[in-house]
Write a protein that holds these residues in place. Structure first.
Motif, mmCIF file in Angstrom:
data_model
loop_
_atom_site.group_PDB
_atom_site.id
_atom_site.type_symbol
_atom_site.label_atom_id
_atom_site.label_comp_id
_atom_site.label_asym_id
_atom_site.label_seq_id
_atom_site.Cartn_x
_atom_site.Cartn_y
_atom_site.Cartn_z
ATOM 1 N N UNK A 68 0.837 -1.183 0.000
ATOM 2 C CA UNK A 68 0.000 0.000 0.000
ATOM 3 C C UNK A 68 0.878 1.241 0.000
ATOM 4 N N UNK A 69 0.326 2.349 -0.483
ATOM 5 C CA UNK A 69 1.113 3.582 -0.597
ATOM 6 C C UNK A 69 1.644 4.028 0.749
ATOM 7 N N UNK A 70 0.837 3.852 1.800
ATOM 8 C CA UNK A 70 1.245 4.334 3.111
ATOM 9 C C UNK A 70 1.675 3.202 4.033
ATOM 10 N N UNK A 71 1.864 2.021 3.444
ATOM 11 C CA UNK A 71 2.289 0.897 4.252
ATOM 12 C C UNK A 71 3.758 1.002 4.641
ATOM 13 N N UNK A 72 4.085 0.505 5.807
ATOM 14 C CA UNK A 72 5.465 0.524 6.249
ATOM 15 C C UNK A 72 6.272 -0.578 5.583
ATOM 16 N N UNK A 73 7.589 -0.422 5.608
ATOM 17 C CA UNK A 73 8.480 -1.415 5.032
ATOM 18 C C UNK A 73 9.048 -2.271 6.160
ATOM 19 N N UNK A 74 8.554 -3.498 6.241
ATOM 20 C CA UNK A 74 9.051 -4.420 7.250
ATOM 21 C C UNK A 74 10.377 -5.023 6.848
ATOM 22 N N UNK A 75 10.843 -5.966 7.658
ATOM 23 C CA UNK A 75 12.144 -6.580 7.424
ATOM 24 C C UNK A 75 12.194 -7.274 6.067
ATOM 25 N N UNK A 76 11.134 -8.015 5.722
ATOM 26 C CA UNK A 76 11.128 -8.733 4.451
ATOM 27 C C UNK A 76 11.202 -7.763 3.276
ATOM 28 N N UNK A 77 10.413 -6.681 3.357
ATOM 29 C CA UNK A 77 10.407 -5.699 2.268
ATOM 30 C C UNK A 77 11.775 -5.049 2.116
ATOM 31 N N UNK A 78 12.403 -4.719 3.239
ATOM 32 C CA UNK A 78 13.714 -4.079 3.178
ATOM 33 C C UNK A 78 14.758 -5.027 2.589
ATOM 34 N N UNK A 79 14.632 -6.297 2.890
ATOM 35 C CA UNK A 79 15.538 -7.284 2.300
ATOM 36 C C UNK A 79 15.311 -7.382 0.791
ATOM 37 N N UNK A 80 14.060 -7.346 0.376
ATOM 38 C CA UNK A 80 13.747 -7.410 -1.055
ATOM 39 C C UNK A 80 14.325 -6.207 -1.798
ATOM 40 N N UNK A 81 14.223 -5.035 -1.195
ATOM 41 C CA UNK A 81 14.779 -3.831 -1.823
ATOM 42 C C UNK A 81 16.293 -3.963 -1.944
ATOM 43 N N UNK A 82 16.930 -4.451 -0.883
ATOM 44 C CA UNK A 82 18.373 -4.646 -0.922
ATOM 45 C C UNK A 82 18.786 -5.622 -2.006
ATOM 46 N N UNK A 83 18.016 -6.703 -2.172
ATOM 47 C CA UNK A 83 18.315 -7.694 -3.195
ATOM 48 C C UNK A 83 18.146 -7.112 -4.599
ATOM 49 N N UNK A 84 17.111 -6.285 -4.781
ATOM 50 C CA UNK A 84 16.886 -5.670 -6.093
ATOM 51 C C UNK A 84 18.018 -4.702 -6.435
ATOM 52 N N UNK A 85 18.464 -3.923 -5.464
ATOM 53 C CA UNK A 85 19.577 -2.999 -5.694
ATOM 54 C C UNK A 85 20.856 -3.761 -6.022
ATOM 55 N N UNK A 86 21.075 -4.866 -5.331
ATOM 56 C CA UNK A 86 22.259 -5.680 -5.617
ATOM 57 C C UNK A 86 22.180 -6.262 -7.028
ATOM 58 N N UNK A 87 20.987 -6.662 -7.442
ATOM 59 C CA UNK A 87 20.817 -7.285 -8.759
ATOM 60 C C UNK A 87 21.143 -6.329 -9.905
ATOM 61 N N UNK A 88 20.979 -5.024 -9.664
ATOM 62 C CA UNK A 88 21.275 -4.043 -10.719
ATOM 63 C C UNK A 88 22.591 -3.313 -10.479
ATOM 64 N N UNK A 89 23.354 -3.756 -9.476
ATOM 65 C CA UNK A 89 24.674 -3.173 -9.246
ATOM 66 C C UNK A 89 24.662 -1.842 -8.522
ATOM 67 N N UNK A 90 23.680 -1.624 -7.634
ATOM 68 C CA UNK A 90 23.611 -0.356 -6.908
ATOM 69 C C UNK A 90 23.819 -0.533 -5.411
ATOM 70 N N UNK A 91 24.576 -1.542 -5.028
ATOM 71 C CA UNK A 91 24.957 -1.662 -3.617
ATOM 72 C C UNK A 91 25.691 -0.407 -3.174
ATOM 73 N N UNK A 92 25.346 0.106 -2.002
ATOM 74 C CA UNK A 92 26.007 1.295 -1.493
ATOM 75 C C UNK A 92 25.346 2.600 -1.892
ATOM 76 N N UNK A 93 24.301 2.533 -2.738
ATOM 77 C CA UNK A 93 23.605 3.731 -3.196
ATOM 78 C C UNK A 93 22.298 3.963 -2.444
ATOM 79 N N UNK A 94 22.014 3.152 -1.458
ATOM 80 C CA UNK A 94 20.716 3.179 -0.804
ATOM 81 C C UNK A 94 20.315 4.573 -0.312
ATOM 82 N N UNK A 95 21.249 5.306 0.269
ATOM 83 C CA UNK A 95 20.918 6.596 0.886
ATOM 84 C C UNK A 95 21.169 7.790 -0.026
#
Length: 252
Positions: A101-128
């Protein structure tokens, strides 16, 4: 094969001025289709119609039982407001809106998924990093990461390889081929004909209407490309909505 998308006499445009005329055809589930044509050919307009941003002036686009959430859309990078104060992590996380949902919080699983997606496209370290600080290639990697999180059955990519370096292009085309191997339906608007010939088995050559549609090698002929340019140059941007019978595409 089962049609994933079908166009029945579709005309799309703005303020009732048509930009895509009387398009008829089907895209089979699992297709890897390039949409090519001169500037102003209607490629972006067609994609906006597919994802529901534009409603047809005439005709219909049938989604084969799909819902809007089943389609992931990567717009042109120029359509992204890079002045908006959002981090790379949070921007990519918008790809999970359909589950959180648009206003839903990002739990541990969601944050892990985002990290995995960033790693898959070579953007580790760009999170912030703020998205406004990214180069063109980094921006495209970020947009691909968001598409990864959407996990969609149909993926629509508008000019995904423009103005990026060779390494980024190779990495992202590998993702496209991976999606195709997973039997997802992938459409991409492209300008690089050599990339189309090398990686896309099917092509729609568009010039406000369909010039040719079929196997890439049969579509991208010198005659067809010349005809597409001629058609775009002859088009009247002030033309009213068409009322003539649908024009038939040239057979590929």
């Amino acid at each position: 094969m089962t049609a994933q998308l079908a166009f029945q006499n579709v005309t799309l445009g703005y303020d009732r001025h048509p930009a895509v005329h009387h398009l008829n055809g089907e895209i089979a589930a699992g297709s890897l289709l390039a949409v090519v044509g001169p500037n102003g050919a209607g490629k972006s307009t067609l994609f906006r119609g597919i994802v529901g941003i534009l409603k047809p002036l005439t005709g219909a686009i049938t989604l084969g039982g799909l819902k809007a959430r089943d389609i992931a859309y990567l717009p042109q990078s120029v359509d992204i407001d890079r002045t908006f104060p959002i981090s790379v992590f949070d921007f990519v996380g918008t790809g999970l809106w359909r589950t959180t949902g648009i206003f839903g919080g990002l739990g541990k699983k969601a944050r892990e998924q985002i990290g995995q997606a960033l790693a898959a496209v070579g953007l580790n370290g760009f999170e912030n990093r703020n998205i406004g600080t990214l180069s063109g290639g980094q921006m495209q990697r970020m947009l691909f990461a968001r598409v990864l999180l959407q996990d969609a059955r149909v993926i629509v990519l508008d000019e995904p390889f423009n103005a990026i370096d060779t390494k980024t292009s190779a990495d992202l085309i590998a993702l496209v081929r991976h999606w195709h191997a997973e039997k997802r339906t992938v459409l991409a608007a492209l300008h690089d004909m050599e990339m189309v010939r090398a990686h896309f088995p099917e092509t729609l050559l568009l010039a406000r209407g369909s010039v040719a549609w079929g196997p890439t090698q049969q579509v991208l002929t010198a005659d067809n490309l010349l005809e597409a340019r001629r058609m775009c140059e002859a088009f009247d941007d002030g033309a009213g909505t068409c009322v003539v019978d649908p024009a038939h595409s040239r057979a590929a």
